[in-house]
Motif scaffolding. Sequence first.
Motif, PDB file in Angstrom:
ATOM      1  N   GLN A   1      36.140 -14.538  20.302  1.00 40.45           N
ATOM      2  CA  GLN A   1      35.744 -13.189  20.664  1.00 40.45           C
ATOM      3  C   GLN A   1      35.783 -12.296  19.432  1.00 40.45           C
ATOM      4  O   GLN A   1      36.740 -12.325  18.666  1.00 40.45           O
ATOM      5  N   VAL A   2      34.737 -11.522  19.238  1.00 42.52           N
ATOM      6  CA  VAL A   2      34.663 -10.588  18.118  1.00 42.52           C
ATOM      7  C   VAL A   2      34.414  -9.200  18.670  1.00 42.52           C
ATOM      8  O   VAL A   2      33.486  -8.995  19.439  1.00 42.52           O
ATOM      9  N   GLN A   3      35.266  -8.268  18.300  1.00 42.46           N
ATOM     10  CA  GLN A   3      35.042  -6.884  18.690  1.00 42.46           C
ATOM     11  C   GLN A   3      34.506  -6.113  17.494  1.00 42.46           C
ATOM     12  O   GLN A   3      35.017  -6.243  16.379  1.00 42.46           O
ATOM     13  N   LEU A   4      33.472  -5.327  17.759  1.00 44.34           N
ATOM     14  CA  LEU A   4      32.795  -4.581  16.700  1.00 44.34           C
ATOM     15  C   LEU A   4      32.857  -3.093  16.994  1.00 44.34           C
ATOM     16  O   LEU A   4      32.628  -2.675  18.135  1.00 44.34           O
ATOM     17  N   VAL A   5      33.135  -2.305  15.975  1.00 47.10           N
ATOM     18  CA  VAL A   5      33.211  -0.851  16.135  1.00 47.10           C
ATOM     19  C   VAL A   5      32.402  -0.185  15.034  1.00 47.10           C
ATOM     20  O   VAL A   5      32.716  -0.333  13.847  1.00 47.10           O
ATOM     21  N   GLU A   6      31.363   0.551  15.455  1.00 44.48           N
ATOM     22  CA  GLU A   6      30.532   1.278  14.498  1.00 44.48           C
ATOM     23  C   GLU A   6      31.119   2.661  14.239  1.00 44.48           C
ATOM     24  O   GLU A   6      31.773   3.249  15.109  1.00 44.48           O
ATOM     25  N   SER A   7      30.826   3.181  13.066  1.00 48.16           N
ATOM     26  CA  SER A   7      31.196   4.548  12.724  1.00 48.16           C
ATOM     27  C   SER A   7      30.220   5.070  11.678  1.00 48.16           C
ATOM     28  O   SER A   7      29.495   4.298  11.046  1.00 48.16           O
ATOM     29  N   GLY A   8      30.211   6.398  11.525  1.00 53.25           N
ATOM     30  CA  GLY A   8      29.415   7.002  10.468  1.00 53.25           C
ATOM     31  C   GLY A   8      28.153   7.692  10.918  1.00 53.25           C
ATOM     32  O   GLY A   8      27.438   8.274  10.102  1.00 53.25           O
ATOM     33  N   GLY A   9      27.847   7.644  12.200  1.00 53.07           N
ATOM     34  CA  GLY A   9      26.658   8.337  12.670  1.00 53.07           C
ATOM     35  C   GLY A   9      26.832   9.842  12.619  1.00 53.07           C
ATOM     36  O   GLY A   9      27.915  10.359  12.349  1.00 53.07           O
ATOM     37  N   GLY A  10      25.745  10.552  12.889  1.00 48.99           N
ATOM     38  CA  GLY A  10      25.811  12.005  12.886  1.00 48.99           C
ATOM     39  C   GLY A  10      24.443  12.631  12.822  1.00 48.99           C
ATOM     40  O   GLY A  10      23.430  11.976  13.066  1.00 48.99           O
ATOM     41  N   LEU A  11      24.433  13.903  12.475  1.00 49.40           N
ATOM     42  CA  LEU A  11      23.201  14.688  12.383  1.00 49.40           C
ATOM     43  C   LEU A  11      22.892  14.945  10.914  1.00 49.40           C
ATOM     44  O   LEU A  11      23.768  15.365  10.149  1.00 49.40           O
TER      45      LEU A  11
END
Length: 124
Positions: free
Chosen positions: A1-11
């Motif tokens: 099992q691999v859990q992935l977490v994105e970050s860095g989005g925005g306007l």
Amino acid sequence: QVQLVESGGGLVQAGGSLGLSCAASRRAFGLYAMGWFRQAPGKERDFVAAITWSGGSTSYADSVKGRFTISRDNAKNTMYLQMNSLKPEDTAVYYCAATSVRRILTTPGEYRYWGQGTQVTVSS
């Protein structure tokens, strides 16, 4: 099992830049090929970029070639997407994905693990 977490989005305004990160939970991160996809409202999830387990090979959608760069740091269990010269049509939720198939894959159905997504909005 691999859990992935994105970050860095925005306007961001058109012509600007954003960097996305995808952190993986598993130490065997380096065994997985990875990809970025995006989905705009009312549209299908589209391929953006992919990278092999070693980072030695990459692939991009025609719409982002020359503007986006995918990379990974296996020591940090993290993949990146640097987005430059952003356009309003880049607006979407961006997802990272992982597969144990150790080659470039460009179809969403070929990826087994997905992050929750991060919103990128480019204003004109």
